[in-house]
Design a protein around this motif. Structure first.
Motif, short mmCIF file in Angstrom:
data_model
loop_
_atom_site.label_atom_id
_atom_site.label_comp_id
_atom_site.label_asym_id
_atom_site.label_seq_id
_atom_site.Cartn_x
_atom_site.Cartn_y
_atom_site.Cartn_z
N VAL A 187 -12.29 -19.69 -38.45
CA VAL A 187 -11.97 -19.56 -37.05
C VAL A 187 -10.45 -19.85 -36.89
O VAL A 187 -10.17 -20.94 -37.03
N PRO A 188 -9.60 -18.86 -36.46
CA PRO A 188 -8.36 -19.14 -36.56
C PRO A 188 -7.83 -19.58 -35.34
O PRO A 188 -8.54 -18.89 -34.03
N LEU A 189 -7.06 -20.67 -35.20
CA LEU A 189 -6.37 -21.11 -33.94
C LEU A 189 -4.97 -21.14 -33.90
O LEU A 189 -4.30 -21.61 -34.81
N THR A 190 -4.42 -20.92 -32.94
CA THR A 190 -2.85 -21.00 -32.58
C THR A 190 -2.65 -21.94 -31.62
O THR A 190 -3.02 -21.48 -30.25
N ILE A 191 -2.01 -22.95 -31.84
CA ILE A 191 -1.28 -23.74 -30.66
C ILE A 191 -0.16 -23.86 -30.30
O ILE A 191 0.97 -23.97 -31.31
N ARG A 192 0.54 -23.31 -29.27
CA ARG A 192 1.80 -23.15 -28.72
C ARG A 192 2.43 -24.09 -27.82
O ARG A 192 1.64 -24.57 -26.86
N ILE A 193 3.64 -24.55 -28.36
CA ILE A 193 4.07 -25.38 -27.24
C ILE A 193 5.40 -24.45 -26.70
O ILE A 193 6.14 -23.83 -27.46
N ALA A 194 5.60 -24.48 -25.30
CA ALA A 194 6.72 -23.70 -24.83
C ALA A 194 8.06 -24.08 -25.32
O ALA A 194 8.44 -25.26 -25.58
N PRO A 195 9.04 -23.08 -25.77
CA PRO A 195 10.04 -23.62 -26.54
C PRO A 195 11.07 -24.64 -25.76
O PRO A 195 11.51 -25.31 -26.18
N GLU A 196 10.87 -24.49 -24.30
CA GLU A 196 11.89 -24.96 -23.65
C GLU A 196 11.32 -26.80 -23.57
O GLU A 196 11.93 -27.47 -22.97
N GLN A 197 10.34 -26.87 -23.90
CA GLN A 197 9.48 -28.17 -23.75
C GLN A 197 9.19 -28.78 -25.22
O GLN A 197 8.93 -30.08 -25.29
N ARG A 198 9.77 -28.09 -26.22
CA ARG A 198 9.61 -28.62 -27.77
C ARG A 198 10.14 -30.02 -28.00
O ARG A 198 9.36 -30.74 -28.75
N ASP A 199 11.14 -30.40 -27.27
CA ASP A 199 11.97 -31.75 -27.66
C ASP A 199 11.05 -32.66 -26.90
O ASP A 199 11.15 -33.94 -27.38
N ARG A 200 10.25 -32.62 -25.91
CA ARG A 200 9.12 -33.74 -25.33
C ARG A 200 8.13 -33.88 -26.15
O ARG A 200 7.57 -34.96 -26.02
N VAL A 201 7.51 -33.10 -27.09
CA VAL A 201 6.30 -33.22 -27.81
C VAL A 201 6.53 -34.19 -29.01
O VAL A 201 7.30 -33.68 -29.85
N ALA A 202 5.52 -34.98 -29.12
CA ALA A 202 5.44 -35.96 -30.44
C ALA A 202 4.25 -35.48 -31.29
O ALA A 202 4.33 -35.55 -32.55
N ALA A 203 3.17 -35.11 -30.80
CA ALA A 203 2.13 -34.63 -31.24
C ALA A 203 1.13 -33.87 -30.69
O ALA A 203 1.25 -33.60 -29.63
N VAL A 204 0.05 -33.17 -31.26
CA VAL A 204 -0.87 -32.11 -30.78
C VAL A 204 -2.18 -32.94 -31.25
O VAL A 204 -2.38 -32.88 -32.60
N HIS A 205 -3.25 -32.79 -30.61
CA HIS A 205 -4.41 -33.33 -30.87
C HIS A 205 -5.54 -32.12 -30.45
O HIS A 205 -5.32 -31.08 -29.75
N LEU A 206 -6.30 -31.79 -31.46
CA LEU A 206 -7.30 -30.75 -31.43
C LEU A 206 -8.83 -31.14 -31.33
O LEU A 206 -9.08 -31.85 -32.23
N VAL A 207 -9.56 -30.85 -30.27
CA VAL A 207 -10.67 -31.28 -30.32
C VAL A 207 -11.77 -30.20 -30.00
O VAL A 207 -11.73 -29.40 -29.21
N ILE A 208 -12.78 -30.09 -31.02
CA ILE A 208 -13.87 -29.06 -30.73
C ILE A 208 -15.05 -29.77 -30.23
O ILE A 208 -15.68 -30.33 -30.99
N ASP A 209 -15.05 -29.51 -29.18
CA ASP A 209 -16.25 -30.55 -28.18
C ASP A 209 -17.51 -30.69 -28.61
O ASP A 209 -17.95 -31.87 -28.85
N ASP A 210 -18.05 -29.75 -29.06
CA ASP A 210 -19.52 -29.86 -29.71
C ASP A 210 -19.71 -29.74 -31.03
O ASP A 210 -20.93 -29.69 -31.50
N ASN A 211 -18.78 -29.91 -31.78
CA ASN A 211 -18.91 -29.99 -33.37
C ASN A 211 -19.59 -31.28 -33.57
O ASN A 211 -19.30 -32.25 -33.05
N PRO A 212 -19.99 -31.67 -34.79
CA PRO A 212 -20.55 -32.90 -35.18
C PRO A 212 -19.45 -33.91 -35.34
O PRO A 212 -19.61 -34.93 -34.97
N SER A 213 -18.21 -33.48 -35.61
CA SER A 213 -17.17 -34.54 -35.64
C SER A 213 -16.04 -33.76 -34.82
O SER A 213 -15.32 -32.95 -35.33
N PRO A 214 -16.14 -34.14 -33.45
CA PRO A 214 -15.32 -33.36 -32.50
C PRO A 214 -13.95 -33.28 -32.57
O PRO A 214 -13.05 -32.43 -32.29
N TYR A 215 -13.30 -34.55 -33.12
CA TYR A 215 -11.74 -34.69 -33.03
C TYR A 215 -11.49 -34.17 -34.48
O TYR A 215 -11.43 -35.03 -35.47
N ALA A 216 -11.08 -32.72 -34.38
CA ALA A 216 -10.92 -32.19 -35.51
C ALA A 216 -9.47 -32.33 -36.22
O ALA A 216 -9.58 -32.52 -37.60
#
Length: 271
Positions: A72-101
């Motif tokens: 399954v393809p996923l794309t996560i985007r950060i608004a360009p004007e906010q890029r300097d604020r962001v240190a990390a991105v977390h992906l959680v697939i709620d009902d997967n056996p291991s949700p913290y992907a």
């Protein structure tokens, strides 16, 4: 990678899973049940830190219905004007056996404006993307994806064939959005531990990429901690900032302790 670092990476993914493993089978399909599920996951992963509405900062692109639940393809985007604020991105697939992907941490040579991944999704579920700012604030968004059986879907070849060439890498420069983007391809079956070997009728033990680090010279671009929810032969699309280095260095490790390292020239027209 030393043993302490490996244990830390394993703990990142597995500790929240162990804390919330019980409710997985009871996760329901109503909006209220999905919200309760997310709140349990949020607390297990982020503790008491609130996850604020990420409108204007983070977006998640996902298919409403997966064509292939194991890819399954996923794309996560950060608004360009906010890029300097962001240190990390977390992906959680709620009902997967291991949700913290996955957790993607961005270094000084990284640009969080876009991150592309291919994942397994095991059932109809919300997928959450959470941006973490440099001062520790959390901002999230979600998409509902209809899929079924992605974590147990067989790879389609024998385990031996799937493991041939394991650790081989390719890097494709450029991307659909910008010149300063590339896609890293890593050959690895990323066994989930839920897939049945069609010859032996036994389950193949889990073996997955747990860390991918991309650097320019001595500066980190991206460090991705992963788990069984990443699809086989992971593809990681990332953006980066121009620098003085003329090559990317990629280090990948897996849950069995194997490691691989490759270097790729940075094309002049992408810097």
């Amino acid at each position: 990678m030393n043993q302490n670092r490996r244990m830390a990476c394993a703990g990142l993914v597995l500790a929240p899973l162990l804390a919330i493993a019980g409710p997985v089978l009871a996760a329901g399909g109503t909006d209220q049940e999905r919200e309760e599920r997310w709140q349990d996951l949020r607390q297990s992963i982020f503790g008491e830190r609130p996850v604020e509405d990420g409108v204007g900062l983070i977006t998640l692109e996902a298919p409403a219905r997966a064509l292939d639940a194991a890819l399954v393809p996923l794309t996560i985007r950060i608004a360009p004007e906010q890029r300097d604020r962001v240190a990390a991105v977390h992906l959680v697939i709620d009902d997967n056996p291991s949700p913290y992907a996955a957790r993607a941490s961005f270094g000084p040579a990284g640009d969080p404006v876009v991150l592309r991944l291919r994942v397994r999704i095991d059932g109809y579920t919300n997928v959450h993307a959470v941006a973490e700012t440099k001062d520790g604030q959390l901002y999230g968004t979600a998409a509902f994806v209809k899929a079924s059986g992605g974590c147990s879907a067989p790879i389609g070849v024998s385990d031996e064939v799937a493991m041939q060439g394991m650790g081989e890498m390719k890097l494709r420069p450029g991307g659909p959005d910008m010149h300063g983007e590339a896609t890293l391809l890593i050959r690895h079956p990323n066994f989930s531990g839920m897939q049945m070997n069609q010859l032996t009728r036994t389950y193949t033990p889990a073996r997955y990429l747990d860390l991918v680090r991309i650097s320019q010279g001595d500066q980190t671009v991206l460090e991705l901690a992963g788990d069984i929810s990443l699809a086989s032969d992971p593809a990681i699309g990332f953006a980066y900032r121009p620098g003085e280095a003329d090559a990317f260095t990629v280090l990948a490790t897996d849950s069995d302790g194997a490691s691989w390292q490759e270097s790729f020239p940075i094309p002049a027209n992408t810097q």
